[in-house]
Design an enzyme around this catalytic site. Structure first.
Site: not given
Length: 307
Positions: A23-24, A138, A189, A269
């Site tokens: 839930p980030g 987001a 993307k 990362l």
């Protein structure tokens, strides 16, 4: 692997029962979309929280928790799992996948890159694994909330498993697009994500792309990535690199990216799935990738050290 019990019903509307693992920023956005439509999902993560909060120009959405942290207390399987963890966290999420999935559970992977199926499938044998392209910006905030700077939109392959995701999100603020040529969409993307990695190396946000020198470097990098994407079978025009660069020129100067946020927080990362993949696939196709061959090791060092 997965439990075989009945799915846990999270609502009585006939929509699929849903769990969100991770839930980030991305997971919170999807959770808020479901909650607003009366379909609050089960929330699963590493950190216990009483609720999640999404903020945008229209106000805020408070998603009631709790965020569950013990897979042993998953309390049944679900129809659909949104796996919203970083690619570096997939293995650590395996206990959740085992607890929440049965053989027909759809696992929709909300992750960067073009290798989601290969990365996740070994942990959910028998389950349909559905990659997704996430188009919305987001950002997690220092106070634990998530800021959404645009409309929430996902692109999925035009495949049977996508029906479950469309049904779950129908009528919500998160729109769904189906792509017959998902490979091309996913690589487009990836080009965007790859060039965003330059923010990590400079320690700057989107405003840096306004520099003429950075624009030149970015365009050359994007064209290199485009050559690899085409070798992989993506159908992308010569104009795509300039279109992506122009989109960065149009972003707010203070807009960051998830890989920059991870660098600032000294977290591992996602350099390999966003940047390293270009060098790897380039070598496989004998496509030269001189810029990638510099960018990827620098990002790897920033992620893993030593020093």
């Amino acid at each position: 692997m997965a439990q075989t019990g009945r799915p846990e019903a999270t609502d009585t509307s006939g929509h699929p029962a849903v769990a969100i693992v991770g839930p980030g920023a991305i997971g919170t956005t999807v959770a808020a979309a479901l909650h607003q439509a009366g379909r609050t999902p089960k929330l699963c993560g590493r950190t216990p929280r009483a609720s999640l909060e999404l903020r945008d120009d229209r106000g805020r959405v408070l998603v009631p928790g709790p965020v569950h942290t013990d897979p042993a207390q998953a309390a049944g399987t679900v129809d659909l799992v949104f796996l919203a963890v970083k690619s570096t966290q997939v293995r650590a999420s395996a206990p959740w996948l085992a607890a929440l999935c049965r053989p027909d559970t759809v696992v929709c992977v909300l992750q960067n890159g073009v290798e989601q199926e290969a990365a996740v499938a070994p942990f959910v044998p028998g389950c349909p694994v559905l990659p997704a392209v996430v188009w919305f910006p987001a950002e997690a905030q220092p106070d634990g909330t998530v800021r959404l700077r645009g409309e929430a939109r996902l692109t999925l392959p035009d495949a049977p498993a996508s029906r479950t995701v469309r049904e779950a999100l129908s009528g919500t603020r998160c729109s769904i697009e189906l792509a017959a040529d998902f490979l091309s969409v996913a690589w487009r993307k990836l080009l965007q994500n790859a060039v965003a990695g330059l923010m990590v190396l400079s320690g700057r946000r989107a405003g840096m792309f306004g520099r003429a020198d950075i624009s030149r470097l970015s365009l050359a990098y994007l064209r290199e990535c485009l050559a690899v994407a085409r070798a992989e079978g993506a159908v992308l025009s010569d104009e795509v690199p300039r279109e992506i660069l122009e989109s960065f020129h149009g972003y707010p100067a203070d807009l960051g990216t998830s890989i920059l946020a991870d660098r600032e927080a000294d977290r591992p990362l996602e350099w390999d799935v966003r940047n390293g993949v270009v060098s790897r696939r380039g070598r496989a196709h004998r496509v030269p990738t001189p810029i990638s061959d510099v960018v990827a090791p620098l990002l790897a060092a920033a992620s893993e050290g030593p020093g």
